[in-house]
Write a protein that holds these residues in place. Structure first.
Motif, PDB file in Angstrom:
ATOM      1  N   LEU A 312      -5.301  -5.972   0.343  1.00 32.71           N
ATOM      2  CA  LEU A 312      -5.936  -4.688   0.633  1.00 32.71           C
ATOM      3  C   LEU A 312      -7.032  -4.404  -0.382  1.00 32.71           C
ATOM      4  O   LEU A 312      -8.106  -3.901  -0.031  1.00 32.71           O
ATOM      5  CB  LEU A 312      -4.889  -3.555   0.607  1.00 32.71           C
ATOM      6  CG  LEU A 312      -5.418  -2.138   0.858  1.00 32.71           C
ATOM      7  CD1 LEU A 312      -6.077  -2.041   2.227  1.00 32.71           C
ATOM      8  CD2 LEU A 312      -4.295  -1.117   0.744  1.00 32.71           C
ATOM      9  N   ARG A 313      -6.782  -4.755  -1.629  1.00 35.81           N
ATOM     10  CA  ARG A 313      -7.778  -4.516  -2.680  1.00 35.81           C
ATOM     11  C   ARG A 313      -9.065  -5.296  -2.408  1.00 35.81           C
ATOM     12  O   ARG A 313     -10.163  -4.750  -2.479  1.00 35.81           O
ATOM     13  CB  ARG A 313      -7.201  -4.897  -4.044  1.00 35.81           C
ATOM     14  CG  ARG A 313      -8.200  -4.757  -5.200  1.00 35.81           C
ATOM     15  CD  ARG A 313      -7.584  -5.238  -6.509  1.00 35.81           C
ATOM     16  NE  ARG A 313      -8.564  -5.215  -7.579  1.00 35.81           N
ATOM     17  CZ  ARG A 313      -8.890  -4.161  -8.305  1.00 35.81           C
ATOM     18  NH1 ARG A 313      -8.294  -3.013  -8.066  1.00 35.81           N
ATOM     19  NH2 ARG A 313      -9.782  -4.239  -9.267  1.00 35.81           N
ATOM     20  N   LEU A 337     -10.885   6.114   5.768  1.00 30.12           N
ATOM     21  CA  LEU A 337      -9.868   5.063   5.669  1.00 30.12           C
ATOM     22  C   LEU A 337      -8.707   5.438   4.759  1.00 30.12           C
ATOM     23  O   LEU A 337      -7.880   4.590   4.437  1.00 30.12           O
ATOM     24  CB  LEU A 337     -10.536   3.784   5.146  1.00 30.12           C
ATOM     25  CG  LEU A 337     -11.585   3.161   6.091  1.00 30.12           C
ATOM     26  CD1 LEU A 337     -12.262   1.984   5.438  1.00 30.12           C
ATOM     27  CD2 LEU A 337     -10.947   2.750   7.404  1.00 30.12           C
ATOM     28  N   GLN A 338      -8.661   6.694   4.353  1.00 30.69           N
ATOM     29  CA  GLN A 338      -7.559   7.144   3.504  1.00 30.69           C
ATOM     30  C   GLN A 338      -6.217   6.869   4.158  1.00 30.69           C
ATOM     31  O   GLN A 338      -5.998   7.188   5.335  1.00 30.69           O
ATOM     32  CB  GLN A 338      -7.680   8.649   3.240  1.00 30.69           C
ATOM     33  CG  GLN A 338      -8.284   8.991   1.905  1.00 30.69           C
ATOM     34  CD  GLN A 338      -8.324  10.498   1.670  1.00 30.69           C
ATOM     35  OE1 GLN A 338      -8.283  11.271   2.613  1.00 30.69           O
ATOM     36  NE2 GLN A 338      -8.414  10.915   0.433  1.00 30.69           N
ATOM     37  N   VAL A 344      -6.327  -1.645   9.899  1.00 29.73           N
ATOM     38  CA  VAL A 344      -7.418  -0.682  10.096  1.00 29.73           C
ATOM     39  C   VAL A 344      -8.553  -0.983   9.122  1.00 29.73           C
ATOM     40  O   VAL A 344      -9.736  -0.933   9.483  1.00 29.73           O
ATOM     41  CB  VAL A 344      -6.899   0.758   9.932  1.00 29.73           C
ATOM     42  CG1 VAL A 344      -8.057   1.750  10.016  1.00 29.73           C
ATOM     43  CG2 VAL A 344      -5.851   1.081  10.984  1.00 29.73           C
ATOM     44  N   TRP A 345      -8.217  -1.314   7.873  1.00 29.08           N
ATOM     45  CA  TRP A 345      -9.230  -1.656   6.888  1.00 29.08           C
ATOM     46  C   TRP A 345     -10.037  -2.874   7.331  1.00 29.08           C
ATOM     47  O   TRP A 345     -11.260  -2.912   7.218  1.00 29.08           O
ATOM     48  CB  TRP A 345      -8.577  -1.926   5.533  1.00 29.08           C
ATOM     49  CG  TRP A 345      -8.283  -0.675   4.745  1.00 29.08           C
ATOM     50  CD1 TRP A 345      -7.160   0.072   4.794  1.00 29.08           C
ATOM     51  CD2 TRP A 345      -9.145  -0.050   3.792  1.00 29.08           C
ATOM     52  NE1 TRP A 345      -7.253   1.142   3.933  1.00 29.08           N
ATOM     53  CE2 TRP A 345      -8.461   1.087   3.295  1.00 29.08           C
ATOM     54  CE3 TRP A 345     -10.407  -0.324   3.301  1.00 29.08           C
ATOM     55  CZ2 TRP A 345      -9.011   1.935   2.334  1.00 29.08           C
ATOM     56  CZ3 TRP A 345     -10.950   0.511   2.341  1.00 29.08           C
ATOM     57  CH2 TRP A 345     -10.258   1.632   1.878  1.00 29.08           C
ATOM     58  N   LYS A 346      -9.331  -3.865   7.847  1.00 29.71           N
ATOM     59  CA  LYS A 346     -10.029  -5.092   8.269  1.00 29.71           C
ATOM     60  C   LYS A 346     -10.923  -4.838   9.476  1.00 29.71           C
ATOM     61  O   LYS A 346     -12.036  -5.371   9.565  1.00 29.71           O
ATOM     62  CB  LYS A 346      -9.010  -6.184   8.571  1.00 29.71           C
ATOM     63  CG  LYS A 346      -8.351  -6.750   7.314  1.00 29.71           C
ATOM     64  CD  LYS A 346      -7.542  -7.988   7.608  1.00 29.71           C
ATOM     65  CE  LYS A 346      -7.063  -8.630   6.311  1.00 29.71           C
ATOM     66  NZ  LYS A 346      -6.319  -9.884   6.537  1.00 29.71           N
ATOM     67  N   HIS A 377     -13.799   7.633  13.429  1.00 24.55           N
ATOM     68  CA  HIS A 377     -12.429   7.856  12.974  1.00 24.55           C
ATOM     69  C   HIS A 377     -11.997   9.318  13.068  1.00 24.55           C
ATOM     70  O   HIS A 377     -10.889   9.653  12.668  1.00 24.55           O
ATOM     71  CB  HIS A 377     -12.261   7.356  11.535  1.00 24.55           C
ATOM     72  CG  HIS A 377     -11.869   5.912  11.440  1.00 24.55           C
ATOM     73  ND1 HIS A 377     -12.772   4.888  11.662  1.00 24.55           N
ATOM     74  CD2 HIS A 377     -10.669   5.306  11.200  1.00 24.55           C
ATOM     75  CE1 HIS A 377     -12.156   3.721  11.530  1.00 24.55           C
ATOM     76  NE2 HIS A 377     -10.881   3.949  11.256  1.00 24.55           N
ATOM     77  N   LEU A 378     -12.888  10.169  13.544  1.00 23.77           N
ATOM     78  CA  LEU A 378     -12.478  11.556  13.754  1.00 23.77           C
ATOM     79  C   LEU A 378     -11.437  11.607  14.865  1.00 23.77           C
ATOM     80  O   LEU A 378     -11.592  10.967  15.905  1.00 23.77           O
ATOM     81  CB  LEU A 378     -13.683  12.424  14.132  1.00 23.77           C
ATOM     82  CG  LEU A 378     -14.713  12.665  13.026  1.00 23.77           C
ATOM     83  CD1 LEU A 378     -15.892  13.449  13.581  1.00 23.77           C
ATOM     84  CD2 LEU A 378     -14.098  13.398  11.848  1.00 23.77           C
ATOM     85  N   ARG A 379     -10.411  12.385  14.644  1.00 22.52           N
ATOM     86  CA  ARG A 379      -9.310  12.442  15.596  1.00 22.52           C
ATOM     87  C   ARG A 379      -9.564  13.533  16.630  1.00 22.52           C
ATOM     88  O   ARG A 379      -9.732  14.690  16.294  1.00 22.52           O
ATOM     89  CB  ARG A 379      -7.994  12.703  14.866  1.00 22.52           C
ATOM     90  CG  ARG A 379      -7.601  11.576  13.932  1.00 22.52           C
ATOM     91  CD  ARG A 379      -6.289  11.852  13.229  1.00 22.52           C
ATOM     92  NE  ARG A 379      -5.932  10.737  12.352  1.00 22.52           N
ATOM     93  CZ  ARG A 379      -4.840  10.720  11.579  1.00 22.52           C
ATOM     94  NH1 ARG A 379      -4.026  11.772  11.581  1.00 22.52           N
ATOM     95  NH2 ARG A 379      -4.586   9.685  10.815  1.00 22.52           N
TER      96      ARG A 379
END
Length: 1753
Positions: A312-313, A337-338, A344-346, A377-379
């Motif tokens: 992840l880092r 991305l919090q 999701v990060w990838k 990414h807004l919900r």
């Protein structure tokens, strides 16, 4: 038994018995009074718990800001938690036992009670100690780079240098415009906001104005800047995101020479726009973040350290890199991305790495991808749609407007009411701000902004399928988009673009929102415009003009929101009634006059906004009651006449769903019986009751519930409904409580006003108390008490407590009965209490003010005590402290009760957070506090200090000693008792007693950060720094020094200071009698050593009116000025300013070197101001022609001792780049030249580079500026701005028909004899004029003059946009003729303080764009057309409101008696009245802080100008700090300016003229009137150290000055330049015998028709012989002396062995080295003019008429 032993034993027994008794008494008290001890324990415990909670809140805030908590704070919290837990438990157990009884329940449990009481007492003492220990300046500290301001600005190391450089540049007097540039998203806006914050904190500018949409806000910006006009305000304007060159003049920014204190900070994406377009002096680039900074910021935004999961880092590092080092991209991606999973990060990284071909060219692909990712990414689709709408609105958008759009579009699901919609929307915007997609606005929390990058991406995403068409401000649309693409469009947003025209038909069948903000009123909509857009749900047309709304609007059957803001709608809006689906109708600031009955058909309407529709008077009957679904109704700022052929207030009662109301009600009694009862249901309201309340200019909801009452009655008479409404009110204003002794009677109980956050009470003329009993205001944050002259105390005092023994007039305003635990702001003005707090209040009472941050005390004339030392220690959060006009106050902190441990301390720190301190107009202040043997008093955080007009001030820390019965004081401002480690700016002025500013030695680290020093008008100041041991003074950080009008100053710097000013960028020395600028170097150095003074950063130097100066430095020296850009030098005595390299080396060694070599300094200068005397030197034929090629601004001044009559304008041909020219000298012709042959003529060449000319003080121009045959338009073909100031003899600008084709701005002010501006013929040549400003022309009766036999004509000002007529007390009309005037572009008219302006013009008048006349700050009126508006303003006498130039006559004296004039604004005052005996009382005179010129003429019964009334016994000093001129004429009963018992202090007074006042004998009379003693015209009751012109004619003066020396009188004698005495028959001599110094100032003496004058200088021979006085009287500058018709004059002054029978006029005792003109006529007793030879060393002309009886010469 020994009697002595027995006695001793008896004494021991007695003492033992006493001890046992006291011990027993204490233990009995423990048992009997245990409940009192327990109650005290509980109170102390509760206080400690509150303290602990308050500290915890600070800890939470600190931790949110990534701060670490200080160790002492943690330790204190741990101790408190432990004590609270343990002691509470123990006491509870003991209390249970104490309650239980023993002996079968019949007796109290004595042992348990005793233990409980002792424990409670001990613990209460512990609590007190812990509370006392809680004195933390802050709870946290930054371990990493700190977050400076919110999340908008991160303290990146790469940004710190840019901020430091900007701050340094802003302090540089030569830098006026600064630019910051960088790519979008790099943080330019955040950076300048941080600069804004730091400047506000440091008080570096009076105003910091931040604007973005300049064209839209031009009028607002202009208004804000105009508030500071002629007040020398320091203003910084921040213009964010400039895309192209901006015309500053066009938007009303007074830049350059128009306002010296104005600086501009710009941001742009393009450096060329800043440097080339705007001419920024300095520019700074803001680049990307460094990799390490970017990664640290990214981690902080995600809230993750990425230390656990290596995969992840590594992914996060790649994501951060794709954000391209832009803070905006980093913040948005990181927030999106919090707390997301690795997958999701990838996926996010994949999207960021994907190449984009369709993203806009304005930004990089990486940034585009980053922002797009955040948006995706807004919900929820609703949130995305709301964000899209926010993006279209962009900058400084109002959440209330957004709410109206979202309701209309149906974007907020599941809500039924406007309130629910607002709450849901606030939640959404909060989410968007947390995602860094929305920004907080600078205005307030009701606004938001969108970053440009975010706007670009959002617009691009929305436009992919052609759904959105948007244009922003200044976008140019040449052609409307093709029809096919517009058919798919569902939103059109056009915000102030450049549009030529709109299509006839808006063919957009899917369109749901159409927003058009017009840039001008010429844009029109066709009748069929909406014919093909019938799906519209939201329509906003702002700043449009309609003769009638388009008829196709009635086809919009789905329209839910209609906003017509700032529109010219006329009276025909009935078509709106056909929009049956309408839920929101906004008509904010439109010009409607009535609301027609058809509006009542809008039965679905939930919100109606007609606020600030100033013309709205009538609402058709039944309209409001028909709107049964209305929830929010905004009607503030209208002129609705309730019940007068209009709707009634009763109609509002029928609105059952009403939750928000804004309304003005002129008379509460006109409301129905239960009207206010019905308003209890309101959740938000802003209700103003009574006349003259000014509605807020901009919508503000800092408080949800505001109530303003002007009732002319008491609270007892209030409607019961209003009283109930008060219980919910957060913001309460009360005005004019007539006959009310207790302002809030009956309102103080457990429920009443408990929600109050702001309380403002003013004009309570009879009010003695605010409340009637003790009370705590739990939520009150701000308290203002204004103009309550009879106020005794906040609440009545009972017969107990610290104040019970005080007489009523000494009661403090606040006692321990009043508590303000949340108070932050306190402002007291014009109340007559003698003290604010009692010095014996308990520390607990003091701590109720510990949250106080701003304290302002103004005009409290009876205040004797302010803060005790204990109180001062409690004010730990105060940041701003102002004390103004409290003339009885002797010190700010009185320290008589100082504790022993404090007294023993080496340093006492006061007000740990105080940043700004202002002490002004404190007539009896001797010091901030007294010296109580404390080593050093330190103000650790103070950055700005202002001390103004405190004539008795002896030192900041007052120190004195006694020698016999005499009190001795050093009169030093700062000594070794005071330190300011953070002070950056210091301004001191009008401090009469001070002799020195800094004295050796100073405490260590006392002034290390001092940057700016301003010292003005300290008449006794001898030294700023006195030469002392080497390196004692260190002021290395100084950037600016200004010293002005210090009449005893010997020098400015010691050499040790002058050699250590590496940072100095500005130096100004004006009007000081210094012999040298830098004093001789300290002893010990070789006198032959050459000293070098290097001023490496100095860019601005001003040396003016230094008439006694001989040199820069008295020893051998050189100076270096490599950065000098602006030089002002004139009247510098014998000091050599300019020299040339032609001077030989030997000549330089033999004499003082010149300050500048012309060849070196002139070519670098950009601005030059010099005396005309220097022009021959710098314009010599041997110097190169291009010497002046860099100079853009040039000013030439005449020398008042040597008038310049001819200035050859041909000299300016060598200024190749000259843009601004200012001429200030007494020339006879403006365009005069002298040819090579000596022929004089009119200049006829061209000066094409000059854009601006300022003509000032041209008193020799008697009628017009130039002759009629001068072709000015040919000489100055590109002139754009003409300013004419202080030309006293001009009658008008001229009658010439010269055409100024490029003149855009014309400003005229202070031309006192000007009667009109131009003739009609001349005006017609001003075809390009955009701005016309005329101010302070006291004789002007009309603007446009008429010539004889002039025919009527049409005068068209085709480009004029702004017209200002201000302070024209005699102006009656714009034009008295019947001409037709056209103003097709006129948008702004300001008419202020023109009380006689009755009509604009008699002829036809047309100004189609004008819809309001401004007549004061924030005040505007309109009656349909300009002429009607002017007439109505005259009928309402608004010309007297805020007036600064007033002419008071017999016809207008009613204005005076009604006291409708605010004296604080008066600058010029002329009185001509038959019935006034005096003009001002002392209290009135104390308000004349702005008065500059007073003229009193033909007042036959007037005895005094200022008179002390019976109730003013304590008022004995009147200070008129700005008064410059007094003229008294033909007042037959006038005795003196001030009556007996008044001391008159006029530190700026320069001129006194008294003519035909036969009874006047003194300026300030004494109590001893009559008898043989002659009262002098000046005495110790008159202080006017700057007086340079005295003219007395036909008065009863017996002597001018007292015979005994006095420092104040000596100043008057020796500063005089002109003395004229005529027809004063009781005078026997002019100058008293103590005048033994040189008469250094006198230039002109005229003595005429004084029948009893025997000598000019009185000489007491016996005293002179006794004291050994033999020196002569030197009149060193006297040019002209006239002695005429003086029948008893025998001699100028008696000399040794004077001949009594044959007196000589001039003997060896008088010397006139520069006398040019001498006139002697009618000297009856004189027999000889000169004794042997005249002491006239430079006599050039000597016209001496033959006098009867004169023998010889």
């Amino acid at each position: 038994m020994d009697p002595n032993a027995a006695g001793a034993a008896a004494n021991i027994s007695s003492e033992t018995a006493k001890g046992i008794f006291h011990v027993a008494k204490r233990h009995i008290r423990y048992v009997i009074s245990y409940q009192r001890y327990v109650k005290n324990f509980e109170e102390k415990l509760q206080k400690l718990i509150e303290k602990r909670s308050s500290v915890q809140q600070d800890i939470v805030v600190a931790e949110r800001n990534v701060q670490k908590i200080k160790a002492d704070v943690k330790g204190w919290c741990d101790r408190v938690d432990k004590v609270i837990a343990e002691d509470q438990h123990k006491v509870d157990d003991l209390q249970v036992k104490a309650i239980n009884k023993c002996f079968f329940g019949f007796c109290p449990n004595i042992k348990s009670r005793h233990m409980l009481t002792r424990k409670a007492e001990e613990d209460a003492a512990t609590f007190d100690e812990l509370i006392k220990d809680c004195q933390f300046n802050s709870v946290g500290y930054h371990d990493l780079p700190q977050l400076i301001v919110d999340t908008d600005f991160e303290a990146f190391q790469s940004r710190e240098k840019v901020i430091d450089d900007i701050m340094e540049s802003l302090k540089d007097s030569t830098v006026s415009m600064i630019g910051v540039y960088g790519m979008p998203g790099v943080g330019k806006t955040s950076l300048v906001r941080e600069v804004h914050r730091q400047l506000q904190e440091a008080k570096s500018f009076d105003w910091v104005i931040e604007e973005k949409s300049i064209v839209v806000r031009a009028s607002r910006l202009r208004e804000r800047l105009n508030q500071g006009k002629n007040q020398e305000k320091r203003v910084l304007i921040i213009l964010d995101d400039i895309w192209k060159k901006l015309d500053l003049e066009e938007v009303g920014i007074p830049f350059g020479s128009q306002q010296k204190g104005c600086k501009i900070l710009l941001t742009s994406r393009n450096k060329n726009v800043l440097s080339n377009g705007m001419g920024a002096t300095k520019t700074f680039q803001l680049g990307d973040l460094e990799d390490k900074e970017a990664w640290e910021f990214f981690k902080k935004m995600t809230g993750d350290s990425f230390e656990i999961d290596n995969e992840l880092r590594s992914t996060a590092i790649e994501v951060a890199k794709r954000c391209a080092g832009l803070p905006l991209a980093i913040a948005t991606v990181a927030r999106a991305l919090q707390k997301q999973s690795l997958s999701v990060w990838k996926e996010a990284l994949r999207q960021l790495q994907r190449p984009y071909s369709e993203n806009p060219s304005e930004i990089s692909a990486e940034v585009y991808s980053a922002i797009e990712l955040s948006i995706n990414h807004l919900r929820g689709e609703d949130l995305k749609q709301v964000f899209l709408l926010c993006s279209l609105l962009r900058r400084d958008a109002n959440i209330e407007d957004l709410l109206r759009y979202t309701i209309g579009l149906g974007l907020i699901k599941g809500v039924d009411t406007v309130k629910e919609g607002r709450n849901a929307l606030l939640t959404m915007t909060s989410t968007l701000k947390a995602s860094c997609l929305l920004l907080d606005s600078d205005n307030n929390d009701q606004f938001f902004g969108v970053h440009d990058l975010t706007y670009i991406v959002a617009k691009s995403m929305a436009s992919k399928d052609k759904q959105v068409f948007a244009l922003k401000e200044d976008d140019i649309l040449t052609e409307w988009p093709n029809e096919e693409s517009m058919k798919k469009c569902n939103m059109i947003c056009l915000q102030y673009p450049n549009l030529n025209r709109l299509p006839d038909n808006l063919n957009c069948p899917q369109l749901s929102l159409f927003l058009l903000c017009g840039k001008d009123l010429s844009l029109t909509l066709s009748d069929d415009f909406f014919k093909e857009a019938t799906n519209l749900k939201v329509l906003d047309l702002t700043s449009m003009r309609f003769s009638s709304l388009p008829s196709s609007i009635c086809l919009l059957t789905s329209l839910s929101t209609l906003c017509l803001y700032h529109c010219k709608l006329g009276d025909n809006i009935t078509i709106i009634g056909e929009l049956k689906s309408l839920e929101i109708l906004g008509l904010l600031k439109s010009d409607i006059r009535f609301l027609p009955k058809e509006i009542g058909q809008l039965v679905k309407l939930k919100l109606l906004d007609v606020s600030r529709c100033a013309k709205l008077k009538t609402i058709s009957d039944g309209v409001l009651s028909s709107l049964s679904r209305i929830e929010e109704l905004y009607m503030g700022g209208t002129s609705i006449q309730w019940g007068e052929s209009s709707a009634t207030l009763a109609d509002l009662q029928a609105l059952s769903r009403l939750s928000t109301l804004e309304v003005q009600i002129l008379d509460a009694k006109a409301a129905p019986h239960d009207f206010f009862q019905e308003l209890q249901k309101l959740e938000r309201y802003k209700i103003f009751i009574g006349k003259e309340w000014e509605w807020e200019r901009f919508r503000s909801y800092r408080y949800s519930r505001t109530l303003k009452l002007r009732l002319n009655t008491g609270m007892d008479d209030l409607d019961i409904g209003i009283k109930k409404l008060l219980k919910k009110t957060e913001d309460l204003h009360l005005d004019e409580l007539k006959g009310v002794k207790i302002a809030l009677r009956e309102l103080i109980d457990e429920e009443s006003i408990s929600q109050l956050k702001n309380l403002h009470i003013q004009n309570g003329l009879d009010t003695e108390y605010i409340i009637n009993d003790e009370y705590e205001f739990p939520q009150l944050q701000s308290l203002t008490l204004h103009d309550i002259p009879k106020l005794i105390s906040f609440c009545p005092q009972h017969e107990t407590g610290a104040t019970s023994s005080l007489p009523q007039h000494e009661l403090p305003l606040f006692s321990d009965k009043i508590s303000f635990p949340s108070l932050e702001n306190l402002w007291l003005k014009s109340i007559n209490v003698t003290r604010v707090w009692h010095n014996q209040l308990s520390s607990t009472s003091f701590c109720t003010y510990e949250k106080l941050t701003r304290l302002k005390i103004e005009g409290c004339g009876s205040l004797k005590h302010l803060l005790s030392f204990s109180m001062a220690k409690c004010l730990v959060h105060i940041t701003d402290f102002e004390i103004i006009g409290c003339y009885c106050l002797r010190d700010i902190i009185f320290m008589e009760e100082i504790e022993e441990e404090t007294e023993a301390a080496t340093t006492l720190s006061l007000f740990p957070q105080l940043k700004s301190l202002e002490l002004k107009d404190l007539q009896h202040l001797i010091g901030f506090c007294s010296d109580y043997q404390i080593q050093v008093v330190e103000f650790p955080a103070m950055k700005s200090l202002t001390v103004n007009n405190c004539p008795e001030l002896e030192g900041f820390i007052c120190r004195s000693s006694m020698e016999g019965n005499q009190r001795i004081c050093s009169h030093v401002l700062f000594d070794n008792k005071v330190a300011f480690p953070s002070l950056e700016e210091m301004r001191i002025s009008f401090l009469t007693k001070l002799k020195m500013v800094w004295e050796n030695p100073l405490p260590p680290n006392s002034f290390p950060k001092l940057r700016e020093i301003s010292i003005d008008d300290l008449p006794n100041l001898k030294y700023i720094w006195k030469n002392g041991p080497k390196d004692i003074f260190s002021f290395k950080n100084l950037h600016g020094i200004s010293v002005e009008d210090c009449k005893s100053l010997k020098n400015v710097f010691p050499a040790s200071v002058a050699r250590d000013l590496a940072q100095l960028s500005g130096l100004s020395i004006i009007g000081c009698p210094v012999k040298e600028i830098v004093s001789k170097v300290e002893e010990g150095l070789d006198s032959g050593t050459t000293i070098t003074f290097e001023f490496d950063q100095l860019s601005y130097l001003s040396l003016r009116w230094l008439r006694e100066c001989k040199c820069f430095y008295p020893g051998r020296h050189t100076t270096k000025w490599p950065m000098l850009k602006e030089l002002r030098a004139y009247e510098c005595g014998e000091m050599k300013i300019f020299g040339t390299q032609l001077i030989t080396h030997n000549q330089q060694l033999d004499s003082q070197p010149p300050l500048f070599l012309v060849e070196k300094v002139i070519p670098k200068l950009q601005r030059l101001e010099i005396s005309a005397d220097y022009i021959p030197m710098i314009s010599g034929g041997q110097l190169p022609n291009n010497l002046f090629h860099q100079i853009k601004a040039f000013r030439v001044l005449g020398n008042c001792d040597k008038p310049v009559t001819d200035f050859q304008i041909s000299f300016l041909e060598r200024f190749y780049n000259l843009e601004e020219l200012c001429i200030t000298c007494e020339i006879k012709e403006l365009f005069y030249t002298e040819g090579d042959t000596g022929n004089k003529g009119t200049y006829d060449r061209t000066l094409s580079t000059i854009r601006k000319i300022t003509l000032s003080q041209l008193d020799n121009l008697k009628r017009y500026l130039w002759k009629q045959d001068v072709q000015v338009d040919r000489i100055l073909p590109n002139l754009e701005t003409l300013e004419v100031h202080y030309c006293r003899n001009l009658m008008s600008l001229g009658s010439s028909s010269a055409s100024f084709q490029n003149l855009t701005t014309l400003k005229v002010w202070e031309c006192e004899r000007m009667e009109y501006l131009y003739t009609c013929l001349a005006l017609q040549g001003l075809s390009q004029l955009k701005k016309l400003i005329i101010r302070e022309c006291i004789s002007m009766k009309k603007i446009v003059g008429s010539e004889e036999d002039e025919t009527t004509c049409d005068i068209i000002f085709s480009r004029l946009k702004s017209l200002e007529l201000v302070n024209l007390p005699r102006l009656k009309s714009f034009c008295s003729g019947n001409h037709t005037f056209g103003f097709p572009c006129l948008e702004q008219v300001i008419v202020s303080s023109c009380p006689e302006l009755e009509i604009f013009c008699k002829g036809v008048l047309n100004a189609p764009l004008l819809h309001g006349v401004e007549y004061g700050k924030g005040k505007e009126h309109w009656s349909g057309d300009l002429d009607s508006t002017v007439q109505q303003l005259h009928s309402k006498k608004v010309g007297y409101q805020g007036i600064s130039h007033l002419i008071l006559s017999e016809f207008s004296k009613s204005i005076w008696k009604e006291k409708s004039v605010d004296f604080k604004n008066l600058k010029f005052f002329e009185v001509e009245c038959n019935s006034l005996k005096y003009i001002f009382s002392v209290s009135m005179a104390l308000e004349l802080v702005q008065l500059k010129d007073i003229r009193v003429k033909r007042c036959p019964v007037m005895e005094y100008i200022i008179k002390k009334e019976a109730e003013e016994t304590a008022m004995d000093t009147v200070c008129l700090p700005n008064l410059e001129k007094i003229r008294l004429e033909s007042c037959s009963d006038l005795k003196s300016f001030c009556m007996a018992g008044i001391t008159l202090h006029c530190p700026s007074l320069r001129r006194i003229e008294v003519d035909d006042c036969p009874k006047m004998y003194a300026m300030a009379c004494t109590r001893k009137v009559g008898g043989r003693e002659k009262t002098p015209f000046f005495n110790d009751k008159v202080l006017c150290a700057k007086l340079d012109w005295l003219q007395l004619s036909s008065t009863n003066i017996q002597k001018l000055w007292p015979d005994e020396p006095h420092s104040a009188i000596s100043f008057i004698v020796h500063m005089l330049r002109v003395l004229i005495v005529e027809g004063c028959h009781n005078l026997e001599y002019i100058f008293p015998s103590f005048s033994r110094k040189k008469f250094v100032g006198l230039v002109y003496i005229r003595l005429v028709d004084c029948d009893n004058l025997e000598e000019v200088i009185f000489t007491d021979e016996a005293t002179a012989e006794e004291e050994g006085i033999t020196e002569a009287y030197w009149f060193t500058k006297l040019n002209l002396l006239e002695l005429s018709r003086l029948p008893k004059l025998g001699t100028f002054c008696h000399g040794e062995n004077s001949e009594t029978d044959s007196p000589t006029l001039f003997n060896q005792k008088v010397v006139f080295p520069n006398l040019i003109h001498l006139t002697i006529q009618g000297i009856g007793k004189c027999r000889k003019i000169w004794h042997d030879k005249p002491n006239i060393q430079q006599q050039q002309q000597n016209p001496i008429p033959i006098c009867n009886g004169v023998r010889g010469r």
